[in-house]
Design an enzyme around this catalytic site. Sequence first.
Site, short mmCIF file in Angstrom:
data_model
loop_
_atom_site.label_atom_id
_atom_site.label_comp_id
_atom_site.label_asym_id
_atom_site.label_seq_id
_atom_site.Cartn_x
_atom_site.Cartn_y
_atom_site.Cartn_z
N PRO A 196 -2.67 -4.77 7.77
CA PRO A 196 -2.74 -3.01 8.51
C PRO A 196 -2.66 -1.62 7.81
O PRO A 196 -1.03 -2.04 7.60
CB PRO A 196 -2.36 -2.97 10.22
N CYS A 197 -3.51 -0.73 7.19
CA CYS A 197 -2.91 0.19 7.24
C CYS A 197 -2.54 1.62 7.30
O CYS A 197 -2.39 2.85 7.68
CB CYS A 197 -3.82 0.33 5.74
N GLN A 198 -2.93 1.33 8.48
CA GLN A 198 -3.35 2.56 9.38
C GLN A 198 -1.66 3.07 9.88
O GLN A 198 -1.83 4.35 9.74
CB GLN A 198 -3.20 2.18 11.21
N LEU B 39 0.15 3.40 7.23
CA LEU B 39 0.71 4.21 6.24
C LEU B 39 -0.95 5.24 5.13
O LEU B 39 -0.68 5.05 4.29
CB LEU B 39 0.48 2.79 5.14
N SER B 40 -1.39 4.97 6.02
CA SER B 40 -2.90 5.91 5.28
C SER B 40 -2.64 7.22 5.91
O SER B 40 -1.92 7.38 6.44
CB SER B 40 -4.10 5.25 6.00
#
Length: 162
Positions: free
Chosen positions: A71-73, A75-76
């Site tokens: 999941p990138c939430q 890190l985005s």
Amino acid sequence: MKHTIVGLFAGIGGIERGMARGGHDTLLLCENDPAAVSVLKHRFPDISLHGDVRLLKRIPADTTMVAAGFPCQDLSQAGRTAGIDGARSGLIGEVIRLIERQNTPWILLENVPFMLQLAGGNAMNVIAMAFESLGYKWAYRTVDARAFGLPQRRRRIYFVAS
């Protein structure tokens, strides 16, 4: 070399589908989003599907590659920017937990390029140090989907360890 792959955070199976087109086999997929699971069941009807990486005890012994678009939430740039310790992106720790239990020859991780800037690149440092401590050598590259003829700019980090 033909790989036997476990796809963690598989989404709709993009990495695994690409690997299948390259002649590799997927043994297990792990995804908890109901819409993505529906797509996985359609695309990979004969592949074992697990719903929650946190409850996965181990990966199959004959796995030669673990692929994880974690999941990138957190890190985005467009997300929460909580970093690698965030509730979502921190799930990379589950990949490391599974690798500690069943060392595999190859690891392929995918995420957003902002992870290299957020908190001075702490996410990449945490990931690299974790895999180094397990005896892996690694490299990463930023790849843009346009380089493969797609009509959109979609940059991603690919981290490969062996």
